[in-house]
Design a protein around this motif. Structure first.
Motif, PDB file in Angstrom:
ATOM      1  N   CYS A  29       0.842  -1.197   0.000  1.00  0.00           N
ATOM      2  CA  CYS A  29       0.000   0.000   0.000  1.00  0.00           C
ATOM      3  C   CYS A  29       0.878   1.247   0.000  1.00  0.00           C
ATOM      4  N   PRO A  30       0.672   2.176  -0.932  1.00  0.00           N
ATOM      5  CA  PRO A  30       1.473   3.400  -0.945  1.00  0.00           C
ATOM      6  C   PRO A  30       1.148   4.353   0.198  1.00  0.00           C
ATOM      7  N   ASN A  31       0.041   4.106   0.884  1.00  0.00           N
ATOM      8  CA  ASN A  31      -0.362   4.984   1.981  1.00  0.00           C
ATOM      9  C   ASN A  31       0.204   4.531   3.324  1.00  0.00           C
ATOM     10  N   CYS A  32      -0.088   3.281   3.714  1.00  0.00           N
ATOM     11  CA  CYS A  32       0.375   2.796   5.016  1.00  0.00           C
ATOM     12  C   CYS A  32       1.638   1.946   4.923  1.00  0.00           C
ATOM     13  N   LYS A  33       2.065   1.629   3.681  1.00  0.00           N
ATOM     14  CA  LYS A  33       3.290   0.871   3.405  1.00  0.00           C
ATOM     15  C   LYS A  33       3.217  -0.591   3.827  1.00  0.00           C
ATOM     16  N   LYS A  34       2.051  -1.062   4.224  1.00  0.00           N
ATOM     17  CA  LYS A  34       1.925  -2.464   4.612  1.00  0.00           C
ATOM     18  C   LYS A  34       1.663  -3.324   3.377  1.00  0.00           C
ATOM     19  N   ALA A  35       2.077  -4.585   3.480  1.00  0.00           N
ATOM     20  CA  ALA A  35       1.941  -5.495   2.344  1.00  0.00           C
ATOM     21  C   ALA A  35       0.745  -6.417   2.526  1.00  0.00           C
ATOM     22  N   MET A  36       0.203  -6.846   1.402  1.00  0.00           N
ATOM     23  CA  MET A  36      -0.880  -7.817   1.406  1.00  0.00           C
ATOM     24  C   MET A  36      -0.770  -8.631   0.123  1.00  0.00           C
ATOM     25  N   HIS A  37      -1.388  -9.777   0.115  1.00  0.00           N
ATOM     26  CA  HIS A  37      -1.369 -10.596  -1.084  1.00  0.00           C
ATOM     27  C   HIS A  37      -2.153  -9.892  -2.191  1.00  0.00           C
ATOM     28  N   THR A  38      -1.633  -9.935  -3.402  1.00  0.00           N
ATOM     29  CA  THR A  38      -2.289  -9.275  -4.529  1.00  0.00           C
ATOM     30  C   THR A  38      -3.714  -9.776  -4.721  1.00  0.00           C
ATOM     31  N   ARG A  39      -3.925 -11.071  -4.531  1.00  0.00           N
ATOM     32  CA  ARG A  39      -5.269 -11.630  -4.689  1.00  0.00           C
ATOM     33  C   ARG A  39      -6.212 -11.060  -3.631  1.00  0.00           C
ATOM     34  N   GLU A  40      -5.715 -10.901  -2.405  1.00  0.00           N
ATOM     35  CA  GLU A  40      -6.524 -10.323  -1.333  1.00  0.00           C
ATOM     36  C   GLU A  40      -6.880  -8.875  -1.660  1.00  0.00           C
ATOM     37  N   HIS A  41      -5.914  -8.145  -2.205  1.00  0.00           N
ATOM     38  CA  HIS A  41      -6.142  -6.754  -2.581  1.00  0.00           C
ATOM     39  C   HIS A  41      -7.215  -6.648  -3.666  1.00  0.00           C
ATOM     40  N   LYS A  42      -7.155  -7.535  -4.636  1.00  0.00           N
ATOM     41  CA  LYS A  42      -8.144  -7.532  -5.716  1.00  0.00           C
ATOM     42  C   LYS A  42      -9.530  -7.891  -5.193  1.00  0.00           C
ATOM     43  N   ASN A  44     -10.643  -7.341  -2.390  1.00  0.00           N
ATOM     44  CA  ASN A  44     -11.103  -6.231  -1.551  1.00  0.00           C
ATOM     45  C   ASN A  44     -11.376  -4.989  -2.393  1.00  0.00           C
ATOM     46  N   ALA A  45     -11.672  -5.207  -3.690  1.00  0.00           N
ATOM     47  CA  ALA A  45     -11.994  -4.123  -4.628  1.00  0.00           C
ATOM     48  C   ALA A  45     -10.846  -3.133  -4.761  1.00  0.00           C
ATOM     49  N   TYR A  46      -9.626  -3.648  -4.723  1.00  0.00           N
ATOM     50  CA  TYR A  46      -8.417  -2.836  -4.889  1.00  0.00           C
ATOM     51  C   TYR A  46      -8.318  -1.745  -3.822  1.00  0.00           C
ATOM     52  N   THR A  47      -8.727  -2.092  -2.605  1.00  0.00           N
ATOM     53  CA  THR A  47      -8.552  -1.194  -1.465  1.00  0.00           C
ATOM     54  C   THR A  47      -7.705  -1.897  -0.421  1.00  0.00           C
ATOM     55  N   CYS A  48      -6.945  -1.135   0.340  1.00  0.00           N
ATOM     56  CA  CYS A  48      -6.039  -1.703   1.330  1.00  0.00           C
ATOM     57  C   CYS A  48      -6.825  -2.318   2.487  1.00  0.00           C
ATOM     58  N   VAL A  49      -6.459  -3.530   2.874  1.00  0.00           N
ATOM     59  CA  VAL A  49      -7.156  -4.200   3.973  1.00  0.00           C
ATOM     60  C   VAL A  49      -6.753  -3.617   5.316  1.00  0.00           C
ATOM     61  N   HIS A  50      -5.687  -2.820   5.337  1.00  0.00           N
ATOM     62  CA  HIS A  50      -5.207  -2.239   6.596  1.00  0.00           C
ATOM     63  C   HIS A  50      -5.730  -0.816   6.820  1.00  0.00           C
ATOM     64  N   CYS A  51      -5.642   0.031   5.786  1.00  0.00           N
ATOM     65  CA  CYS A  51      -6.008   1.447   5.969  1.00  0.00           C
ATOM     66  C   CYS A  51      -7.130   1.910   5.045  1.00  0.00           C
ATOM     67  N   ASN A  52      -7.627   1.020   4.191  1.00  0.00           N
ATOM     68  CA  ASN A  52      -8.726   1.307   3.259  1.00  0.00           C
ATOM     69  C   ASN A  52      -8.335   2.300   2.164  1.00  0.00           C
ATOM     70  N   TYR A  53      -7.040   2.432   1.895  1.00  0.00           N
ATOM     71  CA  TYR A  53      -6.603   3.287   0.792  1.00  0.00           C
ATOM     72  C   TYR A  53      -7.155   2.739  -0.521  1.00  0.00           C
ATOM     73  N   HIS A  54      -7.749   3.610  -1.330  1.00  0.00           N
ATOM     74  CA  HIS A  54      -8.336   3.215  -2.609  1.00  0.00           C
ATOM     75  C   HIS A  54      -7.285   3.377  -3.710  1.00  0.00           C
ATOM     76  N   GLU A  55      -6.784   2.255  -4.188  1.00  0.00           N
ATOM     77  CA  GLU A  55      -5.807   2.284  -5.274  1.00  0.00           C
ATOM     78  C   GLU A  55      -6.450   2.845  -6.537  1.00  0.00           C
ATOM     79  N   LYS A  56      -5.680   3.579  -7.321  1.00  0.00           N
ATOM     80  CA  LYS A  56      -6.186   4.114  -8.589  1.00  0.00           C
ATOM     81  C   LYS A  56      -6.298   2.970  -9.596  1.00  0.00           C
ATOM     82  N   ILE A  57      -7.474   2.780 -10.147  1.00  0.00           N
ATOM     83  CA  ILE A  57      -7.708   1.682 -11.073  1.00  0.00           C
ATOM     84  C   ILE A  57      -8.350   2.204 -12.349  1.00  0.00           C
TER      85      ILE A  57
END
Length: 280
Positions: A29-42, A44-57
């Motif tokens: 995540c570019p916001n909180c810098k925490k990592a997650m599995h790419t599949r989990e991120h997808k 989660n609608a391309y949002t961070c599971v830790h801070c809810n940052y919405h990735e630009k898609i």
């Protein structure tokens, strides 16, 4: 000695057995810098599971999120830009378009399609920022206009998802004309008593904000999206005043009455379905 065979640490893997993680397996995540599995991120609608940052898609991701089982029919998918002004900056405009098409796999900065969203047919246009900054040229305006025509003819709601740096300077006045054309088409949609919802994502600026992005029956946005017309420096020099921090964020714009609500991308499909059902 390599640390891979440090027995005192319980690590006994020989160096030659070391394996690198495949590229693209993890998302940071570019916001909180925490990592997650790419599949989990997808998922989660391309949002961070830790801070809810919405990735630009882009359009493909939105089509996947919104259309049932990724079932949709694309409209005018092969429409491409001309060069009405024989424009050249650091390279000729046709060359820039051709290079961008090869790099992104897109034909222009918007894709339009129709398909089921929770069982109800919706016509939508989704902008792609990766194509020359999501700039609005003749193709963008024409494809949106034709999508609105399709919505009117087939009596479907219309959804516009904007992500753009504004008008495309390489087409100058031809680009600015798209503001009037799309606005006129939206007036026809309104006369047909069909709902129009405009979703503003990060960033939505310039001529797009000054036209179809702000003309929805409901104007909604994703959290923390940058929404504005001109940049902060231009505004500050124009009005001669310092501006409040975050004045172009979706939250600030909502507080000052220019948005109806902010919606989390994970809830977007259900919220849109409820909204269209209410309006139709």
């Amino acid at each position: 000695m390599s640390w891979f065979v440090r027995k005192d640490k319980g690590i006994q893997t020989p160096t030659e057995m070391k394996r690198e993680a495949p590229d693209g397996l993890w998302y940071q995540c570019p916001n909180c810098k925490k990592a997650m599995h790419t599949r989990e991120h997808k998922l989660n609608a391309y949002t961070c599971v830790h801070c809810n940052y919405h990735e630009k898609i882009g359009s493909d991701a939105y089509f996947s999120i919104l259309f049932d089982d990724h079932q949709f029919t694309e409209l005018d998918e092969n429409m491409t830009s001309g060069d009405p002004l024989n424009f050249t900056d650091t390279k000729p405009y046709p060359s820039r378009v051709k290079t961008t098409m090869a790099k992104t796999g897109l034909k222009d900065a918007v894709r339009t399609a129709y398909g089921p969203v929770n069982g109800s047919i919706v016509t939508m246009a989704v902008m792609d920022f990766n194509f020359i900054g999501g700039s609005m040229g003749s193709v963008v305006g024409e494809k949106i206009a034709r999508a609105i025509d399709y919505a009117i003819k087939n009596r479907t709601p219309f959804l516009m998802i904007s992500r753009s740096g504004g008008a495309r300077m390489m087409e100058a006045g031809f680009s600015l004309m798209q503001m009037a054309k799309t606005s006129a088409k939206l007036a026809l949609l309104s006369q047909a008593k069909l709902p129009y919802v405009s979703l503003l994502t990060d960033p939505t600026t310039g001529g797009v904000t000054a036209s179809y992005a702000m003309l929805g029956d409901f104007n909604i946005a994703e959290p923390e999206a940058l929404i504005g017309f001109a940049g902060p420096r231009v505004i500050r020099e124009t009005i001669g005043k310092d501006l409040p921090k975050g004045f172009q964020s979706a939250e600030f714009v909502l507080d000052h009455g220019f948005l109806d609500f902010i919606v989390d991308r994970k809830d977007l499909k259900d919220k849109l379905s409820s909204l269209f059902a209410m309006l139709v």
